[in-house]
Write a protein that holds these residues in place. Structure first.
Motif, PDB file in Angstrom:
ATOM      1  N   PHE A 182      66.775 -39.481  -6.299  1.00 47.68           N
ATOM      2  CA  PHE A 182      68.069 -39.012  -6.765  1.00 47.68           C
ATOM      3  C   PHE A 182      67.916 -38.211  -8.052  1.00 47.68           C
ATOM      4  O   PHE A 182      67.081 -38.515  -8.896  1.00 47.68           O
ATOM      5  CB  PHE A 182      69.031 -40.185  -6.994  1.00 47.68           C
ATOM      6  N   ARG A 183      68.754 -37.197  -8.187  1.00 47.33           N
ATOM      7  CA  ARG A 183      68.737 -36.324  -9.356  1.00 47.33           C
ATOM      8  C   ARG A 183      69.463 -36.988 -10.509  1.00 47.33           C
ATOM      9  O   ARG A 183      70.546 -37.551 -10.344  1.00 47.33           O
ATOM     10  CB  ARG A 183      69.430 -35.003  -9.001  1.00 47.33           C
ATOM     11  N   GLN A 184      68.881 -36.909 -11.719  1.00 45.23           N
ATOM     12  CA  GLN A 184      69.481 -37.578 -12.870  1.00 45.23           C
ATOM     13  C   GLN A 184      70.060 -36.616 -13.902  1.00 45.23           C
ATOM     14  O   GLN A 184      70.483 -37.027 -14.964  1.00 45.23           O
ATOM     15  CB  GLN A 184      68.440 -38.478 -13.544  1.00 45.23           C
ATOM     16  N   GLY A 185      70.080 -35.336 -13.593  1.00 42.77           N
ATOM     17  CA  GLY A 185      70.678 -34.393 -14.535  1.00 42.77           C
ATOM     18  C   GLY A 185      69.931 -33.071 -14.554  1.00 42.77           C
ATOM     19  O   GLY A 185      68.833 -32.948 -14.017  1.00 42.77           O
ATOM     20  N   GLY A 186      70.542 -32.093 -15.203  1.00 40.33           N
ATOM     21  CA  GLY A 186      69.919 -30.792 -15.298  1.00 40.33           C
ATOM     22  C   GLY A 186      70.298 -29.881 -14.141  1.00 40.33           C
ATOM     23  O   GLY A 186      70.864 -30.314 -13.129  1.00 40.33           O
ATOM     24  N   LYS A 187      69.976 -28.616 -14.299  1.00 34.65           N
ATOM     25  CA  LYS A 187      70.283 -27.636 -13.268  1.00 34.65           C
ATOM     26  C   LYS A 187      69.321 -27.783 -12.094  1.00 34.65           C
ATOM     27  O   LYS A 187      68.168 -28.184 -12.272  1.00 34.65           O
ATOM     28  CB  LYS A 187      70.230 -26.232 -13.847  1.00 34.65           C
ATOM     29  N   ALA A 188      69.786 -27.393 -10.918  1.00 35.19           N
ATOM     30  CA  ALA A 188      68.967 -27.534  -9.716  1.00 35.19           C
ATOM     31  C   ALA A 188      67.782 -26.584  -9.734  1.00 35.19           C
ATOM     32  O   ALA A 188      66.665 -26.949  -9.344  1.00 35.19           O
ATOM     33  CB  ALA A 188      69.825 -27.284  -8.471  1.00 35.19           C
ATOM     34  N   GLY A 189      67.992 -25.366 -10.191  1.00 33.04           N
ATOM     35  CA  GLY A 189      66.934 -24.361 -10.165  1.00 33.04           C
ATOM     36  C   GLY A 189      67.219 -23.311  -9.110  1.00 33.04           C
ATOM     37  O   GLY A 189      67.982 -23.533  -8.155  1.00 33.04           O
ATOM     38  N   PHE A 190      66.587 -22.163  -9.249  1.00 35.95           N
ATOM     39  CA  PHE A 190      66.802 -21.059  -8.326  1.00 35.95           C
ATOM     40  C   PHE A 190      66.332 -21.452  -6.924  1.00 35.95           C
ATOM     41  O   PHE A 190      65.231 -21.961  -6.734  1.00 35.95           O
ATOM     42  CB  PHE A 190      66.031 -19.831  -8.808  1.00 35.95           C
ATOM     43  N   GLY A 191      67.179 -21.230  -5.925  1.00 35.86           N
ATOM     44  CA  GLY A 191      66.829 -21.560  -4.547  1.00 35.86           C
ATOM     45  C   GLY A 191      67.111 -22.992  -4.158  1.00 35.86           C
ATOM     46  O   GLY A 191      66.839 -23.400  -3.024  1.00 35.86           O
ATOM     47  N   LEU A 192      67.676 -23.786  -5.061  1.00 31.60           N
ATOM     48  CA  LEU A 192      68.011 -25.181  -4.768  1.00 31.60           C
ATOM     49  C   LEU A 192      69.476 -25.430  -5.077  1.00 31.60           C
ATOM     50  O   LEU A 192      70.092 -24.708  -5.866  1.00 31.60           O
ATOM     51  CB  LEU A 192      67.132 -26.133  -5.590  1.00 31.60           C
ATOM     52  N   ARG A 193      70.033 -26.463  -4.482  1.00 29.00           N
ATOM     53  CA  ARG A 193      71.411 -26.851  -4.736  1.00 29.00           C
ATOM     54  C   ARG A 193      71.499 -28.358  -4.904  1.00 29.00           C
ATOM     55  O   ARG A 193      70.643 -29.108  -4.419  1.00 29.00           O
ATOM     56  CB  ARG A 193      72.322 -26.409  -3.574  1.00 29.00           C
TER      57      ARG A 193
END
Length: 297
Positions: A182-193
């Motif tokens: 699971f994601r805990q924060g921050g931007k996903a990054g280019f090419g991800l959502r």
């Protein structure tokens, strides 16, 4: 000890001896300020509860609350980021404070400083300027007596230790969620959502850049973004390895092709570097074939 008895003991300890007025005991009115703090924005009623307790205490003590200093959603670990407490100290030490005492709900609201001497130092600065600090919910009068100082030191240590324990529990919980993917924060990054899922792992929606989960039980996982962005990411990796160009040269090539970064801005050396060092892109090979150049807008 009942609250009224505690308050009356405080009156006597600080020298506010009741005076006789027509056979009735009265206490002269004292101008006071209140300081309130809550550590997170989710503590909706914390400030109101503190203010209510301080108001009841002020009525018993014959205090008039003439100023309010507050820190909403502020950590109590240090002075930085607490404009309310900073302004309080500035007003007291500059002589602008038009009050004799400051009423705080309890020792932990004054702060959960990891060094208890820091908490004492701020209180001492107020005392040196002639302003007392009183804690309306504590079971002792902050009158400088041995018993009061010992209890206050214990309370400060307890407040600091509770903060340390809470931080450890939060870290352990976050580390477990990361291990589960699971994601805990921050931007996903280019090419991800960022995909929002419920507690059972069922998909709910794709979050935009300024959207966040609203329920504690929801989780966020990373998923692949649009195919054209995936193609751009794969081109960045393959071109970087094949041509040995620098990150700055790669950014110039992307900008020349009219491709924007995930922030909707021209590429820079730093944005190219963030792509090349992002381990989340390992999953791209599993979903898309090789791409030699990014799609033009």
């Amino acid at each position: 000890m009942p609250q009224a008895d505690i308050a009356w003991a405080t009156v006597e300890s600080v020298g506010k001896v009741p005076k006789l007025d027509g056979g009735h005991q009265t206490v002269p009115r004292v101008r006071a300020a209140q300081y309130v703090r809550m550590s997170t924005e989710h503590q909706t009623y914390s400030i109101d509860n503190q203010a209510d307790a301080i108001r009841d205490y002020a009525d018993i003590m014959a205090y008039d609350i003439v100023a309010t200093y507050e820190d909403l959603g502020r950590s109590g670990l240090n002075l930085g980021g607490r404009p309310g407490l900073q302004k309080l100290l500035a007003d007291v030490e500059s002589g602008r404070a038009d009050f004799e005492t400051v009423v705080v709900y309890d020792v932990s609201r004054w702060g959960r400083f990891q060094n208890i001497d820091e908490s004492a130092a701020y209180e001492y600065r107020c005392q040196m300027a002639g302003v007392r600090i009183e804690f309306c919910a504590e079971q002792f009068a902050n009158d400088g007596s041995i018993g009061s100082d010992v209890l206050k030191a214990i309370k400060r240590s307890m407040a600091a230790e509770q903060s340390r324990m809470l931080s450890q529990k939060v870290f352990i919980g976050q580390a477990r969620l990361i291990r589960l993917g699971f994601r805990q924060g921050g931007k996903a990054g280019f090419g991800l959502r960022r995909l929002l899922v419920d507690q059972h792992g069922r998909s709910k929606c794709i979050l935009s850049s300024h959207e966040y989960k609203s329920q504690q039980t929801d989780r966020i996982v990373l998923v692949l973004g649009p195919p054209d962005e995936i193609a751009t990411v794969k081109w960045i990796f393959s071109h970087f390895v094949r041509t040995r160009k620098t990150e700055l040269e790669m950014a110039r090539l992307l900008n020349k092709r009219g491709v924007l970064s995930d922030l909707g801005r021209p590429w820079t050396r730093e944005s190219v570097h963030s792509v090349l060092t992002n381990e989340n892109y390992k999953r791209l090979e599993q979903a898309f074939g090789p791409a030699e150049k990014p799609s033009s807008p």
